[in-house]
Motif scaffolding. Structure first.
Motif: not given
Length: 213
Positions: A51-56, A62-68, A150-152
């Protein structure tokens, strides 16, 4: 405006993850925002690194993670992530941390700054079952939400981020008696309306969204 939205790969013996499949089906532009769709591994620590690599790479607003969340009836934006891994099952690489802090220097919990009640209202207005959730569990879903917040807090204060849980899709519950599901089309629509509300509402709305245990 850029929105990074991620979905986990299948885990726990499932052949499909509705979170990832719904993310893939999203339009490339929603409410004028560019939608960046990515896959995240259901693996402790590696998911946060990815995720951090994708943010960089993408520098989203905006970042939204989705899970089941098998067993839930609704699309549920999460309010809070807690600083603990306590895995009932192993992740996709066999890791099973028990009562372990995610980050030693992190807060006990982080609250999302996404407009979760506006997201729910937008979904309900468009006839998608939805509600606010106050627990993201203690598996990789909570792990990635906590890692994101945390990263934010530590590195990306200009980003707003959070997590959405989605139900099983019908093909996953054929052998699971009395287990709720939702069509992939409705899950995808729910995510679209949640993104729309996130883009259009910098501040959340004041409306009832609590629960009685």
């Amino acid at each position: 405006m850029k929105v990074l939205i991620t979905g986990f790969d299948p885990f726990g013996g499932e052949k499909i993850n509705p979170a990832l499949e719904a993310v893939k089906k999203l339009e490339n532009t929603i409410a004028g925002a560019e939608i960046i769709k990515e896959e995240i591994p259901t693996v402790f620590r590696k998911s946060i690194d990815r995720l951090e690599n994708l943010i960089e790479e993408h520098r989203p607003n905006i970042v939204i993670c989705v899970g089941q969340a098998g067993g839930r009836f609704q699309v549920t934006p999460e309010r809070v992530a807690i600083n603990v891994d306590d895995a009932r099952i192993a992740d996709n690489e066999g890791n099973q941390p028990i009562d372990t802090k995610i980050f030693e220097d992190g807060l006990n919990a982080y609250f999302t700054k996404l407009p979760i009640k506006a997201m729910v209202e937008e979904m309900l207005k468009n006839e998608i079952p939805a509600s606010v959730s106050n627990t993201a569990g203690t598996f990789v879903c909570n792990h990635i939400m906590y890692g994101l917040l945390y990263l934010i807090d530590k590195k990306y204060p200009g980003i707003r981020g959070g997590f959405i849980h989605v139900p099983f899709i019908p093909q996953q519950v054929l052998d699971k008696k009395n287990t709720p599901s939702m069509s992939l089309e409705n899950i995808t629509a729910g995510l679209k309306y949640a993104i729309k509300a996130s883009v259009e509402n910098r501040e959340d709305i004041k409306t009832i969204g609590g629960e009685i245990c």
